[in-house]
Design a protein around this motif. Structure first.
Motif, PDB file in Angstrom:
ATOM      1  N   ARG A  48       0.839  -1.210   0.000  1.00 30.06           N
ATOM      2  CA  ARG A  48       0.000   0.000   0.000  1.00 30.06           C
ATOM      3  C   ARG A  48       0.874   1.260   0.000  1.00 30.06           C
ATOM      4  NH1 ARG A  48      -2.799  -2.780   4.230  1.00 30.06           N
ATOM      5  NH2 ARG A  48      -4.708  -3.781   3.457  1.00 30.06           N
ATOM      6  N   ARG A  51       2.275   2.031  -3.380  1.00 30.53           N
ATOM      7  CA  ARG A  51       1.297   2.638  -4.296  1.00 30.53           C
ATOM      8  C   ARG A  51       1.057   4.103  -3.942  1.00 30.53           C
ATOM      9  NH1 ARG A  51      -1.078  -2.625  -3.590  1.00 30.53           N
ATOM     10  NH2 ARG A  51      -2.556  -1.849  -2.029  1.00 30.53           N
ATOM     11  N   GLU A  76      -6.604   4.188  -1.261  1.00 29.67           N
ATOM     12  CA  GLU A  76      -6.307   3.006  -0.453  1.00 29.67           C
ATOM     13  C   GLU A  76      -7.308   2.850   0.688  1.00 29.67           C
ATOM     14  OE1 GLU A  76      -4.117   0.641  -1.017  1.00 29.67           O
ATOM     15  OE2 GLU A  76      -3.352   1.619  -2.826  1.00 29.67           O
TER      16      GLU A  76
END
Length: 736
Positions: A48, A51, A76
């Protein structure tokens, strides 16, 4: 004699190895391969974070890069089933202990799980970085930990509400925290806070700060934490020094607070080296395990009361000891009384023994101070940066050498009594300044003094007690010294020498008969050769490496009043490389108005536009005057208005936010405005008296003009900006 010399050398080598090994006492284990869905998963957390960070650009407050990070963060949160809420406001905050006010437009992101009402637990981190680096650890680790914790808690549906605050502007004056407290209704329901930070890229997640009194916070921590790393001496120390995390503002609310951070390898902190590749997954796992366990504990029980104030410490990260602070302080007092009695019984000859102990402590510091000073003359700058373990070992050798010379020929029993008497005197002093430190002065002296007291009845028990006390002292104090070296670095390495000596002295005292059997000159000569050898290794090793680079920022500075531009270099004080100084005359130690760090400076071509300041209104407010100014940054990402100490500035209002300048402090006044929204703003200043004020208006933007290319190319391979980015700076004076 030869056998005794060999035996002494072997034992001293063992002691040296033990001290070199001390950093391993705070190492984290490797991450297990099998993780349950309900457990914190570092791979998911780091995926996460990867990203969110995208191309890992710096993303300071109120920048296009931070907009992109925020949008990916929101994505997210939605992907794990949460509903993020974005608040948008201008915030201003005064720096503690100074006359600086910082302002910026901040967009905080919150998301909540659990019921809407009840005792609310807040987990907080910040998603902005400095202009220097991508902030994968600072504070990407907090963002990653909170997202994974949120995903797990969303599935578990906790009994009490949990809010996750991802704030903006922490790096520029705790502005996101200020905006949350001033403008978010959720702040009114919070009863407990877990805050997550970083000052490095590796190491355990230290719980280094609590609410005060600390009983309630530690009750939760002791019950829930896995592999705890925390002690009350560190939290007392955190209260005594300037603290620049969001907790500085949050603690005024009276919440139950636990603050966590990793601090390993500070050379990557606030630099381009703070990357995902550098972030230790073990640190993420450790912080995540603490966050999840504590969130579950708080939401299962609510914020619970505990003893008012406690002393506490972890035991090598594998256990946790908590005792009431009053009991710890009383224990130190009783042990000191016992040490006085035992010392008085053998008071003849005690003064020379105490003098030998003192000479060891002072001599260790003096040897380290002199050796570091001599190496520093030959190699200016942070010559230990690439290999901090080498200078740490040299300090330990200095402590051993001082002890070998000072203790030889002294009576063993009196040295034991004198040492623990001095140890407890130091403990009493530390307990006055930092009461939480009292817990470190209990077990070792209790064991040693018990052995000394029983020696008359049980022959040999004093030696056994002294050896066990030496082991306990090492196991409890060596991790403290390792953490102190990481946190404080080796700019003044001598300050670690007395601590190393204190840890080693009980063992060295037991070696006194072996040392006394050897010729004094031979022993002293060997000790000095060891010191010279250890510091010579430190001097000869490379100062910088790919992992631990030299701090080295380049600036182009235009001074409109002086009508000239200069190149400036901010580094660790090491000499500039010849490729950079060729054809340029650099002056050392130049002071600048936007930073407390001196620069190297040389004439430069070109110019840039400083901020413009226009007075648009003025009126009387009692005995003060309210001056309205329009400030245009002229391309600056950050602008500063700096006024002399005599200016009597009261407060500033900017974009709906009002903040008073620090009172009870001295020094110049500083107003900072960060980000795009500061490009063209109106500010209102309340100024005491009628005297005109001469301001320095300073604009800073990341990046350099094309003419800086030769300097950038001449920067050493193992050097990079840290704390200060490569920047273009322009300044002018304005009289108002």
């Amino acid at each position: 004699m030869q056998r005794k010399a060999i035996a002494l050398a072997v034992i001293l080598g063992f002691l040296l190895g033990a001290m070199a090994f001390k950093g391993s006492l705070i190492d984290l284990p490797e991450i297990g391969k099998s993780r349950e869905l309900s457990a914190f998963d570092t791979q998911r957390a780091l995926a996460r974070l990867g990203r969110i960070l995208g191309n890992e650009r710096p993303h300071p407050v109120d920048s296009a890069a931070n907009d992109a990070v925020r949008n990916r963060l929101i994505g997210e949160l939605r992907a794990i089933g949460l509903t993020p809420v974005v608040t948008d406001r201008v915030a201003c905050s005064a720096s503690s202990g100074s006359r600086t006010v910082s302002c910026a437009r901040v967009r905080n992101v919150t998301a909540s799980v659990g019921p809407a009402r009840g005792e609310r637990l807040l987990l907080a981190s910040h998603y902005d970085s400095t202009p220097v680096g991508p902030g994968a650890a600072d504070d990407g680790i907090g963002v990653a930990v909170m997202l994974e914790t949120a995903a797990i808690l969303a599935r578990e549906k906790p009994q009490l509400p949990v809010t996750f605050l991802f704030d903006e502007g922490e790096e520029t004056g705790l502005l996101g925290a200020r905006a949350f407290l001033d403008g978010d209704p959720l702040a009114n329901d919070v009863t407990a806070l877990l805050n997550f930070e970083a000052r490095g890229v590796t190491g355990p997640a230290m719980m280094y700060e609590t609410s005060h009194p600390n009983g309630a916070a530690i009750a939760h921590f002791a019950r829930a934490a896995t592999r705890p790393f925390a002690n009350s001496l560190a939290t007392d120390f955190a209260r005594m020094i300037p603290n620049t995390t969001d907790v500085e503002l949050f603690k005024a609310r009276g919440w139950t607070i636990l603050n966590f951070a990793i601090i390993g390898n500070e050379t990557r902190y606030h630099s381009g080296g703070d990357t995902l590749a550098a972030l230790d997954p073990r640190s993420v796992q450790h912080m995540g395990d603490q966050a999840l366990a504590l969130a579950r504990d708080f939401t299962a029980t609510g914020t619970q009361a505990g003893p008012r104030t406690v002393a506490y410490t972890d035991w090598l990260g594998r256990g946790f000891v908590v005792i009431p602070l009053a009991a710890a302080l009383g224990g130190v007092a009783l042990l000191l009384a016992g040490a006085v009695v035992l010392a008085w019984r053998r008071r003849e000859g005690l003064a020379p023994a105490a003098g030998a102990i003192g000479a060891t402590l002072v001599g260790a510091a003096a040897l380290s101070f002199a050796a570091q000073g001599l190496v520093g003359l030959a190699r200016p700058g942070e010559f230990w940066r690439a290999f901090p373990s080498a200078i740490s070992l040299a300090v330990t050798v200095s402590a051993l050498a001082a002890g070998m010379v000072a203790l030889r020929g002294r009576d063993l029993d009196r040295l034991r009594r004198a040492f623990w008497f001095i140890f407890l005197i130091l403990g009493a002093g530390i307990s006055v300044a930092a009461p939480g430190g009292s817990i470190f002065f209990l077990a070792p002296p209790l064991v040693a003094l018990t052995g000394i007291a029983l020696e008359a009845r049980f022959k040999g028990v004093a030696r056994a007690g002294s050896i066990l006390a030496a082991l306990l002292l090492y196991l409890s104090w060596a991790p403290l010294l390792a953490l102190a070296e990481i946190l404080l670095d080796f700019g003044a390495a001598w300050m670690f020498a007395p601590i190393a000596a204190l840890i080693l002295l009980p063992a060295l005292i037991e070696l006194t008969p072996l040392m006394t059997a050897l010729p004094r000159r031979a022993l002293a000569g060997a000790a000095m050769l060891a010191v010279i050898g250890a510091w010579s290794v430190t001097a000869l090793l490379p100062a910088y490496s790919a992992d631990r680079k030299q701090p080295f920022g380049i600036e182009h500075v235009w001074d409109e009043g002086a009508g000239k531009a200069r190149w400036m270099v901010v580094n660790d004080g090491a000499a500039l490389p010849p490729a950079l100084t060729a054809g340029r005359s650099f002056e050392r130690g130049v002071k600048v108005p936007w930073s407390g760090r001196p620069r190297w400076a040389a004439p430069a071509p070109g110019r840039s536009a400083p901020p413009s300041v226009e007075r648009i209104a003025e009126k009387r407010v009692g005995k003060d005057r309210l001056v309205s100014l329009r400030v245009r940054g002229n391309g600056a990402e950050t602008w500063l208005l700096r006024a002399p100490a005599s200016a009597s500035l009261r407060a500033v209002r900017l974009g709906g936010a009002t903040e008073a300048f620090g009172t009870g402090t001295s020094g110049r006044y500083m107003l900072r405005c960060h980000g795009r929204s500061c490009g063209d703003v109106v500010i209102h200043l309340l100024i005491g008296g009628d005297a005109p004020v001469t301001w320095s208006a300073i604009g800073i933007r990341s990046g350099l003009p094309a003419s800086a290319r030769p300097l950038v190319d001449a920067r050493p391979a193992f050097a990079a900006p840290q704390y200060n980015p490569d920047a273009t700076i322009a300044l002018r004076e304005v009289r108002l």
